[in-house]
Write a protein that holds these residues in place. Structure first.
Motif, mmCIF file in Angstrom:
data_model
loop_
_atom_site.group_PDB
_atom_site.id
_atom_site.type_symbol
_atom_site.label_atom_id
_atom_site.label_comp_id
_atom_site.label_asym_id
_atom_site.label_seq_id
_atom_site.Cartn_x
_atom_site.Cartn_y
_atom_site.Cartn_z
ATOM 1 N N MET A 161 0.835 -1.201 0.000
ATOM 2 C CA MET A 161 0.000 0.000 0.000
ATOM 3 C C MET A 161 0.868 1.250 0.000
ATOM 4 N N LEU A 162 1.955 1.224 0.781
ATOM 5 C CA LEU A 162 2.907 2.333 0.737
ATOM 6 C C LEU A 162 3.505 2.467 -0.657
ATOM 7 N N LYS A 163 3.857 1.353 -1.240
ATOM 8 C CA LYS A 163 4.473 1.383 -2.576
ATOM 9 C C LYS A 163 3.508 1.989 -3.596
ATOM 10 N N PHE A 164 2.234 1.680 -3.469
ATOM 11 C CA PHE A 164 1.251 2.248 -4.392
ATOM 12 C C PHE A 164 1.221 3.770 -4.268
ATOM 13 N N ILE A 165 1.239 4.255 -3.041
ATOM 14 C CA ILE A 165 1.279 5.704 -2.804
ATOM 15 C C ILE A 165 2.548 6.309 -3.401
ATOM 16 N N GLU A 166 3.680 5.671 -3.135
ATOM 17 C CA GLU A 166 4.965 6.179 -3.633
ATOM 18 C C GLU A 166 5.006 6.189 -5.157
ATOM 19 N N ASP A 167 4.524 5.107 -5.767
ATOM 20 C CA ASP A 167 4.540 5.040 -7.230
ATOM 21 C C ASP A 167 3.579 6.057 -7.840
ATOM 22 N N ASN A 168 2.426 6.228 -7.231
ATOM 23 C CA ASN A 168 1.414 7.112 -7.810
ATOM 24 C C ASN A 168 1.857 8.568 -7.797
ATOM 25 N N TRP A 169 2.547 8.985 -6.728
ATOM 26 C CA TRP A 169 2.976 10.385 -6.630
ATOM 27 C C TRP A 169 4.483 10.568 -6.854
ATOM 28 N N GLY A 170 5.181 9.514 -7.253
ATOM 29 C CA GLY A 170 6.595 9.642 -7.571
ATOM 30 C C GLY A 170 7.467 9.907 -6.361
ATOM 31 N N LEU A 171 7.223 9.210 -5.264
ATOM 32 C CA LEU A 171 7.975 9.403 -4.025
ATOM 33 C C LEU A 171 9.027 8.318 -3.857
ATOM 34 N N ASP A 172 10.107 8.643 -3.172
ATOM 35 C CA ASP A 172 11.147 7.658 -2.893
ATOM 36 C C ASP A 172 10.687 6.700 -1.792
ATOM 37 N N PRO A 173 11.119 5.442 -1.849
ATOM 38 C CA PRO A 173 10.764 4.493 -0.796
ATOM 39 C C PRO A 173 11.442 4.848 0.522
ATOM 40 N N LEU A 174 10.909 4.302 1.591
ATOM 41 C CA LEU A 174 11.419 4.563 2.932
ATOM 42 C C LEU A 174 12.421 3.520 3.384
ATOM 43 N N THR A 175 12.156 2.255 3.079
ATOM 44 C CA THR A 175 13.008 1.138 3.503
ATOM 45 C C THR A 175 13.076 0.120 2.372
ATOM 46 N N SER A 176 13.848 -0.917 2.582
ATOM 47 C CA SER A 176 13.908 -1.988 1.586
ATOM 48 C C SER A 176 12.572 -2.713 1.469
ATOM 49 N N ARG A 177 11.766 -2.679 2.543
ATOM 50 C CA ARG A 177 10.496 -3.387 2.507
ATOM 51 C C ARG A 177 9.518 -2.753 1.523
ATOM 52 N N ASP A 178 9.326 -1.451 1.596
ATOM 53 C CA ASP A 178 8.399 -0.846 0.642
ATOM 54 C C ASP A 178 9.037 -0.742 -0.748
ATOM 55 N N ALA A 179 10.355 -0.606 -0.803
ATOM 56 C CA ALA A 179 11.028 -0.555 -2.107
ATOM 57 C C ALA A 179 10.826 -1.860 -2.874
ATOM 58 N N ASN A 180 10.846 -2.982 -2.159
ATOM 59 C CA ASN A 180 10.747 -4.294 -2.797
ATOM 60 C C ASN A 180 9.370 -4.929 -2.675
ATOM 61 N N ALA A 181 8.413 -4.192 -2.151
ATOM 62 C CA ALA A 181 7.075 -4.752 -1.952
ATOM 63 C C ALA A 181 6.407 -5.052 -3.294
ATOM 64 N N PRO A 182 5.638 -6.134 -3.347
ATOM 65 C CA PRO A 182 4.890 -6.415 -4.571
ATOM 66 C C PRO A 182 3.895 -5.293 -4.869
ATOM 67 N N SER A 183 3.665 -5.049 -6.138
ATOM 68 C CA SER A 183 2.774 -3.974 -6.555
ATOM 69 C C SER A 183 1.309 -4.395 -6.444
ATOM 70 N N LEU A 184 0.447 -3.429 -6.147
ATOM 71 C CA LEU A 184 -0.998 -3.668 -6.130
ATOM 72 C C LEU A 184 -1.662 -3.169 -7.413
ATOM 73 N N ALA A 185 -0.866 -2.745 -8.367
ATOM 74 C CA ALA A 185 -1.433 -2.195 -9.603
ATOM 75 C C ALA A 185 -2.271 -3.222 -10.349
ATOM 76 N N ASN A 186 -2.000 -4.515 -10.147
ATOM 77 C CA ASN A 186 -2.745 -5.556 -10.847
ATOM 78 C C ASN A 186 -4.213 -5.586 -10.442
ATOM 79 N N ALA A 187 -4.544 -4.965 -9.315
ATOM 80 C CA ALA A 187 -5.937 -4.939 -8.865
ATOM 81 C C ALA A 187 -6.779 -3.942 -9.661
ATOM 82 N N PHE A 188 -6.143 -3.153 -10.522
ATOM 83 C CA PHE A 188 -6.837 -2.096 -11.244
ATOM 84 C C PHE A 188 -6.805 -2.344 -12.746
ATOM 85 N N ASP A 189 -7.806 -1.801 -13.422
ATOM 86 C CA ASP A 189 -7.807 -1.728 -14.885
ATOM 87 C C ASP A 189 -8.085 -0.277 -15.235
#
Length: 447
Positions: free
Chosen positions: A393-421
């Motif tokens: 969920m953090l990664k989705f926020i970061e990707d959507n607004w172009g923000l840098d990750p906070l830790t290796s966990r959100d940097a490497n987290a699986p994307s939730l973009a597949n839930a959308f069309d």
């Protein structure tokens, strides 16, 4: 199935191993809406007379999503809630100490709390066998239960009409405190368990305003453990949002209400003692008023009061109604056309789940929890089998607004973009009626 003696023996062993680090996995609540105030109420939030204003719809985003809402309920595993959902990876028969055990239909709307401490989680996991959930008489009665469609009609309807993720995991293999920290920081500051509260009767906080005797056990990168105040100076998504001037809000119980322990930013020193607390952290009792008035920040977290949280000890039916009221208000708002809601539960709550969580570090993943993605762009009637976790969920926020990750966990987290069309015609909102079959203690749902 184990005998009562075996269950008592196993539970006693777990408690012996964790006696110094495990007490009171969550708050408890009486039928009163409030109890005594926290030790320091200088930062206590009160319902504001004026609706906050959040400009931000003109900010550039990767996707046509201008508002992300994380709505987090409490303490339910995937198999417990959606084990019978068509097409999902769910079961109705679990394992209890290596033996098959049916998951019985839970019809009671209010049940006692099931053990879900960090050591309890280790016992449930049982070296990956996923068969240690029967630890005491309470878990023997309730851990191997599950809800059916009729017990959660609105949650089920959203899962059927939007996207249900069936391989979504909590961030940390333990209880609420660490998992709530992950939702704002991509880490738990080294905490596995909740702050110890056995010497602090009446405290409603797990944050910087905790009494002096309330400490949390943290483990550093070298494996050294220590007990510290639950007040940390760690990077959070607030830093990224502030730097990018992206409006955000965090709604939770106030310091005089049960459920305040889930107000994660109360543990973040720069936020709690800075201007951000008063400008961005609000009482959850005003959330539907704010949304209904057209005030929705670009990024919002919404945490319930205990009484409406789905947490055992509270009435599940009223918790579902509260979530319905929040989502209905979102759907009726002008912001809905560009909103994505991530509805999830903060940890497994001691309930059985058959899927072994992946191990990515010393903290997680935790056990599987449901995730329902609601949006005009969410795939319709879709079960997403891809792996995800709270950091996604953090990664989705970061990707959507172009923000840098906070830790290796959100940097490497699986994307939730597949839930959308995002190529589909946006679906129309479909608010649902509140349930009329709630019984037992009745909590006021603030509008």
């Amino acid at each position: 199935m184990r005998s009562s003696f075996d269950r008592r023996s196993r539970r006693s062993t777990a408690l012996a191993l964790g006696a110094l680090i495990v007490l009171a996995a969550c708050t408890t609540a009486s039928t009163s809406d409030t109890t005594g105030a926290s030790p320091s109420d200088s930062n206590a939030s009160i319902v504001q007379n004026q609706v906050p204003v959040f400009p931000g719809d003109d900010l550039q985003t990767k996707w046509p999503i201008k508002h992300v809402v994380i709505l987090m309920q409490e303490n339910r595993s995937f198999d417990h809630m959606f084990g019978t959902f068509p097409g999902a990876d769910g079961v109705s028969v679990g394992l209890d100490d290596g033996q098959r055990r049916p998951l019985t239909h839970l019809t009671a709307q209010r049940i006692p709390d099931v053990p879900h401490c960090w050591v309890c989680a280790t016992t449930d996991y049982n070296h990956g066998k996923m068969d240690g959930f029967n630890q005491d008489p309470i878990s023997d009665k309730y851990a191997y239960t599950q809800l059916h469609r009729s017990d959660e009609p609105n949650y089920w309807s959203w899962a059927a009409n939007y996207t249900l993720a069936d391989h979504f995991f909590s961030a940390e293999r333990g209880p609420s405190y660490a998992n709530h920290l992950y939702t704002i920081s991509g880490q738990s500051a080294g905490a596995h368990d909740n702050p110890s509260r056995h010497k602090v009767l009446g405290s409603l906080t797990w944050g910087c305003d905790s009494p002096p005797k309330e400490k949390v056990r943290v483990v550093d990168e070298h494996g050294h453990a220590s007990w510290v105040r639950p007040c940390f100076d760690i990077p959070t998504i607030e830093d990224r949002l502030r730097e990018a001037r992206i409006p955000w809000s965090y709604y939770s119980a106030t310091s005089t209400q049960p459920g305040y322990v889930w107000s994660a930013f109360s543990s973040i020193k720069p936020v709690f003692y800075g201007n951000a607390w008063k400008r961005h952290v609000f009482p959850v009792d005003q959330v539907t008023r704010d949304i209904g008035a057209g005030s929705l920040a670009s990024v919002s977290w919404i945490m319930p009061r205990f009484q409406l949280s789905d947490h055992p000890g509270s009435n599940f039916c009223y918790g579902e109604n509260w979530a319905t009221q929040v989502i209905n208000t979102l759907m009726k708002s002008p912001s809905w056309k560009s909103t994505a809601v991530f509805l999830t539960w903060d940890e497994w709550g001691g309930f059985y789940d058959h899927v072994k969580p992946p191990t990515v570090d010393h903290f997680g993943y935790g056990f599987r929890v449901p995730l329902i993605v609601l949006s005009p762009y969410a795939k319709q009637g879709y079960v997403d089998h891809r792996t995800g976790e709270f950091d996604s969920m953090l990664k989705f926020i970061e990707d959507n607004w172009g923000l840098d990750p906070l830790t290796s966990r959100d940097a490497n987290a699986p994307s939730l973009a597949n839930a959308f069309d995002f190529s589909q015609t946006p679906t129309k909102p479909d608010p649902l009626p509140l349930r009329t079959d709630c019984h037992g203690p009745k909590w006021t749902i603030t509008s």
